[in-house]
Design a protein around this motif. Structure first.
Motif, PDB file in Angstrom:
ATOM      1  N   THR A  12       0.819  -1.219   0.000  1.00  0.00           N
ATOM      2  CA  THR A  12       0.000   0.000   0.000  1.00  0.00           C
ATOM      3  C   THR A  12       0.852   1.268   0.000  1.00  0.00           C
ATOM      4  O   THR A  12       0.309   2.377   0.007  1.00  0.00           O
ATOM      5  CB  THR A  12      -0.924   0.024   1.226  1.00  0.00           C
ATOM      6  OG1 THR A  12      -0.139   0.189   2.414  1.00  0.00           O
ATOM      7  CG2 THR A  12      -1.747  -1.256   1.326  1.00  0.00           C
ATOM      8  N   ARG A  13       2.175   1.099   0.067  1.00  0.00           N
ATOM      9  CA  ARG A  13       3.111   2.232   0.144  1.00  0.00           C
ATOM     10  C   ARG A  13       2.691   3.206   1.259  1.00  0.00           C
ATOM     11  O   ARG A  13       2.668   2.846   2.415  1.00  0.00           O
ATOM     12  CB  ARG A  13       3.201   2.934  -1.210  1.00  0.00           C
ATOM     13  CG  ARG A  13       3.832   2.104  -2.326  1.00  0.00           C
ATOM     14  CD  ARG A  13       5.264   2.530  -2.585  1.00  0.00           C
ATOM     15  NE  ARG A  13       5.801   1.870  -3.746  1.00  0.00           N
ATOM     16  CZ  ARG A  13       5.758   2.356  -4.991  1.00  0.00           C
ATOM     17  NH1 ARG A  13       5.170   3.519  -5.238  1.00  0.00           N
ATOM     18  NH2 ARG A  13       6.298   1.673  -5.977  1.00  0.00           N
ATOM     19  N   PHE A  14       2.346   4.445   0.901  1.00  0.00           N
ATOM     20  CA  PHE A  14       1.972   5.442   1.908  1.00  0.00           C
ATOM     21  C   PHE A  14       0.450   5.583   2.060  1.00  0.00           C
ATOM     22  O   PHE A  14      -0.017   6.526   2.688  1.00  0.00           O
ATOM     23  CB  PHE A  14       2.600   6.797   1.566  1.00  0.00           C
ATOM     24  CG  PHE A  14       4.098   6.785   1.631  1.00  0.00           C
ATOM     25  CD1 PHE A  14       4.770   6.866   2.853  1.00  0.00           C
ATOM     26  CD2 PHE A  14       4.853   6.651   0.476  1.00  0.00           C
ATOM     27  CE1 PHE A  14       6.150   6.840   2.915  1.00  0.00           C
ATOM     28  CE2 PHE A  14       6.240   6.629   0.531  1.00  0.00           C
ATOM     29  CZ  PHE A  14       6.888   6.715   1.743  1.00  0.00           C
ATOM     30  N   ASP A  15      -0.306   4.651   1.471  1.00  0.00           N
ATOM     31  CA  ASP A  15      -1.768   4.731   1.513  1.00  0.00           C
ATOM     32  C   ASP A  15      -2.383   3.615   2.355  1.00  0.00           C
ATOM     33  O   ASP A  15      -3.465   3.107   2.043  1.00  0.00           O
ATOM     34  CB  ASP A  15      -2.342   4.673   0.089  1.00  0.00           C
ATOM     35  CG  ASP A  15      -2.086   5.953  -0.684  1.00  0.00           C
ATOM     36  OD1 ASP A  15      -2.011   7.019  -0.050  1.00  0.00           O
ATOM     37  OD2 ASP A  15      -1.958   5.883  -1.922  1.00  0.00           O
ATOM     38  N   THR A  16      -1.719   3.241   3.424  1.00  0.00           N
ATOM     39  CA  THR A  16      -2.226   2.155   4.265  1.00  0.00           C
ATOM     40  C   THR A  16      -3.565   2.517   4.895  1.00  0.00           C
ATOM     41  O   THR A  16      -4.441   1.648   5.049  1.00  0.00           O
ATOM     42  CB  THR A  16      -1.199   1.792   5.347  1.00  0.00           C
ATOM     43  OG1 THR A  16       0.067   1.551   4.726  1.00  0.00           O
ATOM     44  CG2 THR A  16      -1.628   0.541   6.106  1.00  0.00           C
ATOM     45  N   ASP A  17      -3.756   3.782   5.250  1.00  0.00           N
ATOM     46  CA  ASP A  17      -5.047   4.203   5.813  1.00  0.00           C
ATOM     47  C   ASP A  17      -6.181   3.924   4.835  1.00  0.00           C
ATOM     48  O   ASP A  17      -7.241   3.405   5.217  1.00  0.00           O
ATOM     49  CB  ASP A  17      -5.031   5.689   6.165  1.00  0.00           C
ATOM     50  CG  ASP A  17      -4.180   6.010   7.385  1.00  0.00           C
ATOM     51  OD1 ASP A  17      -3.777   5.071   8.101  1.00  0.00           O
ATOM     52  OD2 ASP A  17      -3.915   7.200   7.614  1.00  0.00           O
ATOM     53  N   ALA A  18      -5.971   4.270   3.563  1.00  0.00           N
ATOM     54  CA  ALA A  18      -7.004   4.059   2.546  1.00  0.00           C
ATOM     55  C   ALA A  18      -7.265   2.575   2.338  1.00  0.00           C
ATOM     56  O   ALA A  18      -8.418   2.143   2.211  1.00  0.00           O
ATOM     57  CB  ALA A  18      -6.596   4.721   1.231  1.00  0.00           C
ATOM     58  N   GLY A  56       2.794  -1.290   4.359  1.00  0.00           N
ATOM     59  CA  GLY A  56       3.058   0.057   3.883  1.00  0.00           C
ATOM     60  C   GLY A  56       4.151   0.722   4.683  1.00  0.00           C
ATOM     61  O   GLY A  56       4.893   0.070   5.439  1.00  0.00           O
ATOM     62  N   VAL A  59       3.394   7.531   6.978  1.00  0.00           N
ATOM     63  CA  VAL A  59       3.221   8.716   6.132  1.00  0.00           C
ATOM     64  C   VAL A  59       4.140   9.853   6.554  1.00  0.00           C
ATOM     65  O   VAL A  59       4.414  10.766   5.769  1.00  0.00           O
ATOM     66  CB  VAL A  59       1.758   9.203   6.135  1.00  0.00           C
ATOM     67  CG1 VAL A  59       0.867   8.178   5.472  1.00  0.00           C
ATOM     68  CG2 VAL A  59       1.283   9.501   7.553  1.00  0.00           C
ATOM     69  N   LEU A  73       3.215  -0.851  -6.281  1.00  0.00           N
ATOM     70  CA  LEU A  73       1.953  -0.771  -5.556  1.00  0.00           C
ATOM     71  C   LEU A  73       1.090  -1.968  -5.915  1.00  0.00           C
ATOM     72  O   LEU A  73       1.074  -2.434  -7.049  1.00  0.00           O
ATOM     73  CB  LEU A  73       1.234   0.525  -5.947  1.00  0.00           C
ATOM     74  CG  LEU A  73       0.031   0.961  -5.124  1.00  0.00           C
ATOM     75  CD1 LEU A  73       0.467   1.422  -3.741  1.00  0.00           C
ATOM     76  CD2 LEU A  73      -0.694   2.093  -5.848  1.00  0.00           C
ATOM     77  N   GLY A 246      -7.009   2.012  -6.814  1.00  0.00           N
ATOM     78  CA  GLY A 246      -5.945   2.700  -6.102  1.00  0.00           C
ATOM     79  C   GLY A 246      -4.780   1.809  -5.736  1.00  0.00           C
ATOM     80  O   GLY A 246      -3.723   2.303  -5.314  1.00  0.00           O
ATOM     81  N   PHE A 247      -4.967   0.480  -5.899  1.00  0.00           N
ATOM     82  CA  PHE A 247      -3.917  -0.457  -5.509  1.00  0.00           C
ATOM     83  C   PHE A 247      -3.599  -1.457  -6.611  1.00  0.00           C
ATOM     84  O   PHE A 247      -3.043  -2.522  -6.357  1.00  0.00           O
ATOM     85  CB  PHE A 247      -4.312  -1.161  -4.204  1.00  0.00           C
ATOM     86  CG  PHE A 247      -4.462  -0.195  -3.064  1.00  0.00           C
ATOM     87  CD1 PHE A 247      -3.349   0.336  -2.443  1.00  0.00           C
ATOM     88  CD2 PHE A 247      -5.722   0.243  -2.671  1.00  0.00           C
ATOM     89  CE1 PHE A 247      -3.478   1.262  -1.418  1.00  0.00           C
ATOM     90  CE2 PHE A 247      -5.863   1.176  -1.654  1.00  0.00           C
ATOM     91  CZ  PHE A 247      -4.730   1.692  -1.031  1.00  0.00           C
TER      92      PHE A 247
END
Length: 255
Positions: A12-18, A56, A59, A73, A246-247
């Motif tokens: 998820t790289r920097f989008d783990t929240d999403a 991920g 951030v 990703l 997104g992934f």
């Protein structure tokens, strides 16, 4: 070797929240956020004896795990179980594979202690399409907990990882997957034909991990859950396809 699946990984790289939000909306139970001593963060979606990991990076950029930052990703990791990492390392080298020595790391589990792991990783190369490695759980009781195995969508197992334009012979030399999990090998053209319009949600790069199949007796409910989460979805031919735009990954749900 007979290969037992330990887990699959979505980067998820920097989008783990999403990613955490999306998978919860899809009806999965996620473990609390973990913080690896290697610098990465994660959530696990746990089944009996294996799991799907969302991995991920923080951030705030406080730590950067280069292996994760350099990886694509989406579906990115195939991890088999090892009961003896040193033996696994030796066997891989004897078979001509380039692997890293056993690496120890951990992550705290709130109120329970530290979950500890040892991994042996195949060095990246053009054969694989993603990160392939082996994992020993030194504290499995801190990962495979009953309260994390019950999923609102009824999902109970990972059934397949779909691999596009990879070296099938290299995988065959590793061994044969067991326990109801399989690798589905495709050319890009055949992958596009099998997944239809949903294949367009997966970028063209080669080789690559492109889709994951999960089992649930409520596969037909996934369209409603995905639509509520704003994700493309369709029920067809005894399966539900859900795109994760997104992934860079497609999920296939079957009985």
């Amino acid at each position: 070797m007979t290969l037992a699946l330990d887990h699959l990984v979505i980067n998820t790289r920097f989008d783990t929240d999403a990613a955490q939000t999306l998978f919860a909306q899809l009806g999965f139970t996620l473990t609390p956020r973990g913080y690896h001593t290697l610098g990465s963060i994660n959530h696990a979606i746990v089944f009996d004896g294996h799991y799907l990991e969302l991995i991920g990076l923080p951030v705030d950029g406080a730590t950067i795990r280069e292996e994760i930052a350099a990886s694509p990703l989406g579906a990115d990791g195939l991890v088999y179980r090892s009961d003896d990492p040193q033996h696994t390392f030796d066997a891989l080298h004897a078979a001509g594979f380039d692997a890293t020595p056993p690496q120890h790391f951990s992550r705290p589990v709130t109120g329970l202690g530290d979950a500890r792991f040892v991994t042996v990783r195949l060095k990246p190369g053009p054969a694989w399409g993603g990160r392939v490695y082996f994992c020993q759980h030194l504290t499995p009781q801190l990962v495979f907990r009953d309260e994390w195995k019950a999923h609102r969508n009824g999902a109970y197992a990972l059934a397949a990882l779909h691999v596009v334009d990879a070296d099938r012979d290299a995988y065959a030399r590793l061994g044969e997957a067991s326990g109801g999990f399989r690798l589905a090998f495709w050319t890009r053209a055949d992958f596009d034909a099998y997944f239809g319009a949903f294949a367009s949600q997966v970028t063209h790069r080669s080789p690559r991990f492109a889709a994951i199949t999960l089992r649930t007796p409520r596969w037909y409910d996934m369209t409603k859950l995905a639509s509520a989460a704003g994700l493309p979805a369709a029920e067809e031919n005894g399966r539900t396809l859900v795109a994760l735009p997104g992934f860079d990954t497609v999920l296939e749900f079957i009985r």
